[in-house]
Design a protein around this motif. Sequence first.
Motif, PDB file in Angstrom:
ATOM      1  N   ILE A  37      12.959  -3.061  -5.061  1.00  0.00           N
ATOM      2  CA  ILE A  37      12.762  -2.940  -3.498  1.00  0.00           C
ATOM      3  C   ILE A  37      13.134  -1.730  -2.931  1.00  0.00           C
ATOM      4  CG2 ILE A  37      13.538  -4.299  -1.346  1.00  0.00           C
ATOM      5  CD1 ILE A  37      11.724  -5.887  -3.117  1.00  0.00           C
ATOM      6  N   HIS A  38      12.513  -1.059  -2.176  1.00  0.00           N
ATOM      7  CA  HIS A  38      13.088   0.183  -1.463  1.00  0.00           C
ATOM      8  C   HIS A  38      13.442  -0.534   0.051  1.00  0.00           C
ATOM      9  CE1 HIS A  38      13.764   4.409  -0.322  1.00  0.00           C
ATOM     10  NE2 HIS A  38      12.964   4.253   0.681  1.00  0.00           N
ATOM     11  N   ALA A  39      14.612  -0.016   0.351  1.00  0.00           N
ATOM     12  CA  ALA A  39      15.216  -0.462   1.632  1.00  0.00           C
ATOM     13  C   ALA A  39      15.554   0.737   2.472  1.00  0.00           C
ATOM     14  CB  ALA A  39      16.335  -1.382   1.447  1.00  0.00           C
TER      15      ALA A  39
ATOM     16  N   PHE B 220       0.794  -1.293   0.129  1.00  0.00           N
ATOM     17  CA  PHE B 220       0.051   0.098  -0.207  1.00  0.00           C
ATOM     18  C   PHE B 220       0.840   1.277  -0.106  1.00  0.00           C
ATOM     19  CE2 PHE B 220      -2.966  -3.015   2.005  1.00  0.00           C
ATOM     20  CZ  PHE B 220      -3.746  -3.320   0.816  1.00  0.00           C
ATOM     21  N   LEU B 221       0.996   2.050   0.801  1.00  0.00           N
ATOM     22  CA  LEU B 221       1.390   3.225   1.149  1.00  0.00           C
ATOM     23  C   LEU B 221       2.959   3.109   2.067  1.00  0.00           C
ATOM     24  CD1 LEU B 221      -1.256   5.830   1.392  1.00  0.00           C
ATOM     25  CD2 LEU B 221       0.407   5.827  -0.440  1.00  0.00           C
ATOM     26  N   HIS B 222       3.130   2.000   2.073  1.00  0.00           N
ATOM     27  CA  HIS B 222       4.119   1.710   2.943  1.00  0.00           C
ATOM     28  C   HIS B 222       5.681   1.314   2.368  1.00  0.00           C
ATOM     29  CE1 HIS B 222       1.525   2.825   6.378  1.00  0.00           C
ATOM     30  NE2 HIS B 222       0.819   1.724   5.773  1.00  0.00           N
ATOM     31  N   ARG B 223       6.812   1.840   2.349  1.00  0.00           N
ATOM     32  CA  ARG B 223       7.959   1.504   1.727  1.00  0.00           C
ATOM     33  C   ARG B 223       7.821   1.061   0.310  1.00  0.00           C
ATOM     34  NH1 ARG B 223      10.769  -2.354   1.711  1.00  0.00           N
ATOM     35  NH2 ARG B 223       9.368  -3.756   3.210  1.00  0.00           N
ATOM     36  N   GLY B 224       7.096   1.410  -0.434  1.00  0.00           N
ATOM     37  CA  GLY B 224       7.054   1.136  -1.575  1.00  0.00           C
ATOM     38  C   GLY B 224       8.371   1.842  -2.596  1.00  0.00           C
ATOM     39  N   PRO B 225       8.842   1.192  -3.619  1.00  0.00           N
ATOM     40  CA  PRO B 225       9.985   1.991  -4.556  1.00  0.00           C
ATOM     41  C   PRO B 225       9.143   2.966  -5.233  1.00  0.00           C
ATOM     42  CG  PRO B 225       9.223  -0.005  -5.404  1.00  0.00           C
ATOM     43  CD  PRO B 225       8.314  -0.071  -4.402  1.00  0.00           C
ATOM     44  N   PHE B 226       8.623   4.209  -4.723  1.00  0.00           N
ATOM     45  CA  PHE B 226       7.957   5.018  -5.128  1.00  0.00           C
ATOM     46  C   PHE B 226       8.914   6.184  -6.158  1.00  0.00           C
ATOM     47  CE2 PHE B 226       4.618   4.327  -1.957  1.00  0.00           C
ATOM     48  CZ  PHE B 226       4.187   3.147  -2.272  1.00  0.00           C
ATOM     49  N   SER B 227      10.002   6.534  -5.573  1.00  0.00           N
ATOM     50  CA  SER B 227      10.892   7.080  -6.478  1.00  0.00           C
ATOM     51  C   SER B 227      11.016   6.412  -7.837  1.00  0.00           C
ATOM     52  CB  SER B 227      12.108   7.392  -5.771  1.00  0.00           C
ATOM     53  OG  SER B 227      12.966   6.485  -5.489  1.00  0.00           O
ATOM     54  N   PHE B 228      11.337   5.227  -7.753  1.00  0.00           N
ATOM     55  CA  PHE B 228      11.535   4.333  -9.032  1.00  0.00           C
ATOM     56  C   PHE B 228      10.420   4.348 -10.057  1.00  0.00           C
ATOM     57  CE2 PHE B 228      12.382   0.481 -11.518  1.00  0.00           C
ATOM     58  CZ  PHE B 228      13.668   0.462 -11.723  1.00  0.00           C
ATOM     59  N   VAL B 229       9.352   4.162  -9.216  1.00  0.00           N
ATOM     60  CA  VAL B 229       8.022   4.199 -10.199  1.00  0.00           C
ATOM     61  C   VAL B 229       7.958   5.336 -10.980  1.00  0.00           C
ATOM     62  CG1 VAL B 229       5.374   4.411  -9.683  1.00  0.00           C
ATOM     63  CG2 VAL B 229       6.880   2.460  -8.813  1.00  0.00           C
ATOM     64  N   ARG B 230       7.935   6.626 -10.226  1.00  0.00           N
ATOM     65  CA  ARG B 230       7.921   8.149 -10.834  1.00  0.00           C
ATOM     66  C   ARG B 230       8.906   8.224 -12.039  1.00  0.00           C
ATOM     67  NH1 ARG B 230       6.722   9.267  -5.420  1.00  0.00           N
ATOM     68  NH2 ARG B 230       8.793   9.921  -5.010  1.00  0.00           N
ATOM     69  N   GLU B 231      10.189   7.507 -11.738  1.00  0.00           N
ATOM     70  CA  GLU B 231      11.288   7.603 -12.852  1.00  0.00           C
ATOM     71  C   GLU B 231      10.815   7.152 -13.885  1.00  0.00           C
ATOM     72  OE1 GLU B 231      14.368   9.254 -14.646  1.00  0.00           O
ATOM     73  OE2 GLU B 231      13.451  10.032 -12.948  1.00  0.00           O
ATOM     74  N   LEU B 232      10.166   5.620 -13.706  1.00  0.00           N
ATOM     75  CA  LEU B 232       9.720   4.816 -15.046  1.00  0.00           C
ATOM     76  C   LEU B 232       8.726   5.896 -15.850  1.00  0.00           C
ATOM     77  CD1 LEU B 232       8.680   1.545 -13.337  1.00  0.00           C
ATOM     78  CD2 LEU B 232      10.239   1.820 -14.707  1.00  0.00           C
ATOM     79  N   ILE B 233       8.012   6.652 -15.259  1.00  0.00           N
ATOM     80  CA  ILE B 233       6.953   7.536 -15.960  1.00  0.00           C
ATOM     81  C   ILE B 233       7.937   8.730 -16.395  1.00  0.00           C
ATOM     82  CG2 ILE B 233       5.184   9.243 -15.692  1.00  0.00           C
ATOM     83  CD1 ILE B 233       4.282   7.482 -13.309  1.00  0.00           C
ATOM     84  N   ARG B 234       8.878   9.164 -15.895  1.00  0.00           N
ATOM     85  CA  ARG B 234       9.500  10.417 -16.515  1.00  0.00           C
ATOM     86  C   ARG B 234      10.239   9.755 -17.673  1.00  0.00           C
ATOM     87  NH1 ARG B 234      11.188  11.237 -10.927  1.00  0.00           N
ATOM     88  NH2 ARG B 234       9.771  12.694 -10.121  1.00  0.00           N
ATOM     89  N   GLN B 235      10.843   8.663 -17.653  1.00  0.00           N
ATOM     90  CA  GLN B 235      11.747   8.046 -18.795  1.00  0.00           C
ATOM     91  C   GLN B 235      10.723   7.454 -19.953  1.00  0.00           C
ATOM     92  OE1 GLN B 235      14.910   5.606 -17.813  1.00  0.00           O
ATOM     93  NE2 GLN B 235      15.525   6.840 -16.157  1.00  0.00           N
TER      94      GLN B 235
END
Length: 279
Positions: free
Chosen positions: A168-170, A33-48
Motif C-alpha cells: 500500500i502507498h499512503a 490505475f495511475l492513482h496512488r499505486g505503490p509504484f516505487s516499490f514496483v520498480r524496486e521489484l524489477i531492480r532486485q
Amino acid sequence: MSSGFKGDNKNISLEALVAHVPDGASLALGGSFLHRGPFSFVRELIRQKKNNLEIIKQSPGYDIDILCRAGVVKKVRAGIVAMEGNFGLAPSYRRAIESKAVQLEEHACATLTAGLRASAYGVPFQPCGGLQGSDIPGINGWKSIEDPYDSGGSVWVIPAITPDIAIIHANQVDRHGNVRVFGTSHWDRIMSRSAKTVLVTAEKLVEDHIFTDQPEMTLIPYFMVQAYSIVPKGAWPGSCWPEYEIDYPAVEMYMQSTDPDVLDKHLTSAPENLGVAHV
C-alpha cells in the motif's frame, strides 16, 4: 508469515522493504490505475530482479504493465487493466497475456473484491451478484449455489483470495506504522485485511498526535503493518492527492515502444533513484 520486526523498528529503506518479498510471492497492489499505486516499490521489484510473482489488483495499469515489460510476473488476477483514457490499454501486459508468457485469471472488479473479502472474513467463498450472462464464471470454474432461504434463485460464489503481501502507498504513516490515506482508498482496506502481511510506502512520516487526534482517519492500524518506508513521490509517475498529480510527460515517455532502452531510462529517472533519502 512472521514479521521479523520488533516494536517500533518498522521504518526501513525501500531496498530493505522490497527485499522482504520472496520470489514466487503473490502481491496485492494498492491504488487504482495511475492513482496512488505503490509504484516505487514496483520498480524496486524489477531492480532486485524478483521473479515468478503473482499480481492481484482490481484495476491495475502502469504497475502490471511495467512488471510484465520487465518479465517478472508469472500470474495475474485482475479486473480492468488500462493506462487510463489518455493512454489506452496496457501494451506490455497485453503482449504478455496474448503470448501466454503470463497466466491470467480474469475477474470483474467485484469478483476480485469478493474473493479478497472472503479471505478477510475467514470464510471459503463470498457471494457475488451481477455475473449472470457472463463467461467469466465458466472460464474460472466458479460455482453457484442455491439460495438457502428458498427464494428459488442462485448466486455465484467466488473462492477466497489470500495474497502473501499487500503493498500500500499512503500519504502518511507514524513511527508505529499507522497508515492514513487522503481521498478514496480504492480497495486498499480490503487488501490489507485479506493478505498475510502488509508492507507500506508513504509520502511522509508524521507525529503520533496526527493519528491520535483523528483516529477515525486511520486506514490501516499499526499492528497490521509489518514494515514501512518513507518514499516521497512514491506513486510517480502517477498521482498521490493532494501531494502531486500525474506526470503525463513521464508516462508518455514510458509508453514509447520504439526505444529498446526505454525501461532502463525510466527506472533511472524515477524519484527514488535520484537521491531521495530514506527518512
